[in-house]
Write a protein that holds these residues in place. Structure first.
Motif, PDB file in Angstrom:
ATOM      1  N   LEU A 154      -2.531  -1.724  -6.096  1.00 56.15           N
ATOM      2  CA  LEU A 154      -3.090  -0.793  -5.112  1.00 56.15           C
ATOM      3  C   LEU A 154      -1.917  -0.207  -4.349  1.00 56.15           C
ATOM      4  N   ILE A 155      -1.951   1.086  -4.110  1.00 56.48           N
ATOM      5  CA  ILE A 155      -0.881   1.746  -3.377  1.00 56.48           C
ATOM      6  C   ILE A 155      -1.514   2.466  -2.194  1.00 56.48           C
ATOM      7  N   HIS A 156      -1.046   2.121  -0.982  1.00 60.81           N
ATOM      8  CA  HIS A 156      -1.529   2.753   0.249  1.00 60.81           C
ATOM      9  C   HIS A 156      -0.396   3.584   0.833  1.00 60.81           C
ATOM     10  N   TYR A 157      -0.651   4.861   1.079  1.00 62.88           N
ATOM     11  CA  TYR A 157       0.301   5.774   1.714  1.00 62.88           C
ATOM     12  C   TYR A 157      -0.184   5.998   3.154  1.00 62.88           C
ATOM     13  N   TYR A 158       0.561   5.527   4.147  1.00 61.11           N
ATOM     14  CA  TYR A 158       0.166   5.601   5.555  1.00 61.11           C
ATOM     15  C   TYR A 158       0.816   6.801   6.254  1.00 61.11           C
ATOM     16  N   PHE A 159       0.028   7.482   7.091  1.00 63.13           N
ATOM     17  CA  PHE A 159       0.509   8.636   7.842  1.00 63.13           C
ATOM     18  C   PHE A 159       0.459   8.335   9.331  1.00 63.13           C
ATOM     19  N   SER A 160       1.483   8.750  10.051  1.00 60.85           N
ATOM     20  CA  SER A 160       1.538   8.491  11.488  1.00 60.85           C
ATOM     21  C   SER A 160       0.423   9.258  12.190  1.00 60.85           C
ATOM     22  N   PHE A 161      -0.092   8.686  13.248  1.00 63.51           N
ATOM     23  CA  PHE A 161      -1.130   9.375  13.991  1.00 63.51           C
ATOM     24  C   PHE A 161      -0.522  10.438  14.901  1.00 63.51           C
ATOM     25  N   LYS A 162       0.778  10.353  15.133  1.00 59.33           N
ATOM     26  CA  LYS A 162       1.457  11.307  16.014  1.00 59.33           C
ATOM     27  C   LYS A 162       1.629  12.680  15.350  1.00 59.33           C
ATOM     28  N   ASP A 163       2.278  12.696  14.158  1.00 58.04           N
ATOM     29  CA  ASP A 163       2.537  13.981  13.508  1.00 58.04           C
ATOM     30  C   ASP A 163       1.966  14.076  12.090  1.00 58.04           C
ATOM     31  N   GLN A 164       1.179  13.092  11.677  1.00 60.69           N
ATOM     32  CA  GLN A 164       0.494  13.088  10.382  1.00 60.69           C
ATOM     33  C   GLN A 164       1.454  13.217   9.195  1.00 60.69           C
ATOM     34  N   THR A 165       2.590  12.526   9.274  1.00 62.79           N
ATOM     35  CA  THR A 165       3.539  12.509   8.165  1.00 62.79           C
ATOM     36  C   THR A 165       3.658  11.090   7.617  1.00 62.79           C
ATOM     37  N   LEU A 166       4.122  10.974   6.395  1.00 64.99           N
ATOM     38  CA  LEU A 166       4.232   9.685   5.716  1.00 64.99           C
ATOM     39  C   LEU A 166       5.225   8.780   6.442  1.00 64.99           C
TER      40      LEU A 166
END
Length: 182
Positions: free
Chosen positions: A79-91
């Motif tokens: 399983l691969i999860h790519y998380y994005f910051s809640f501040k600027d929505q970047t990886l």
């Protein structure tokens, strides 16, 4: 006049190789969700491009999730999860998980062998070691590059699709690439 060295005395520059963690495969930290989706489509075969959009209730981060049999076939499906910051929505983080009971029937002795191989591979990187207080589980490997980005490898409690812990006693193998949050 300038004289070149004799052919028998070859001069090679000394170069120090340090580990720099920029992301996972083609996905680089700082990319938008659309950019990451395009890299996933480039990184994996067409049959593996089923991408699910989720939200991690603990961190409130948007997460793209997909699975793959090709990352390390002996470990079964990852399983691969790519998380994005809640501040600027970047990886900002990518987690690769092997041994999840809902997705694979891998023998845990195989996972232990893989963990040892990863540890040996990562030990070749020149990294700064750290012992972060926020994680309770001991690391198999933890290293940060000079920018504060890093890699951690550890055993983790399996989670369901809503990021809630499962009551399965066998832990999963978690390989995480992370960016220093500013």
């Amino acid at each position: 006049p300038f004289a070149q060295p004799a052919p028998s005395t070859r001069w090679l520059p000394h170069k120090i190789m340090t580990g720099v963690v920029k992301g996972f495969r083609l996905a680089q930290f700082g990319m938008s969700e659309d950019q990451v989706i395009k890299t996933i489509q480039s990184d994996f075969s067409q049959s593996e491009n089923n991408i699910e959009k989720r939200k991690d209730p603990k961190t409130d981060q948007r997460v793209l999730t997909r699975s793959s049999l090709t990352l390390n076939p002996q470990n079964e499906k990852a399983l691969i999860h790519y998380y994005f910051s809640f501040k600027d929505q970047t990886l900002t983080r990518v987690d690769v998980i092997w041994g999840h009971p809902d997705y694979s029937k891998v023998n845990h002795s195989v996972l232990h062998q893989s963990a040892a191989k990863f540890k040996k591979l990562f030990s070749r990187l020149v990294t700064q070691s750290a012992n972060p207080a926020e994680d309770n589980n001991p690391y198999i490997f933890y290293g940060e590059d000079m920018l504060g980005n890093g890699i951690k490898l550890k055993w983790e409690t399996p989670y369901n699709n809503h990021f809630q812990p499962l009551s399965k006693p066998e832990p999963t193998l978690l390989l995480s690439y992370f960016q220093l949050l500013k």
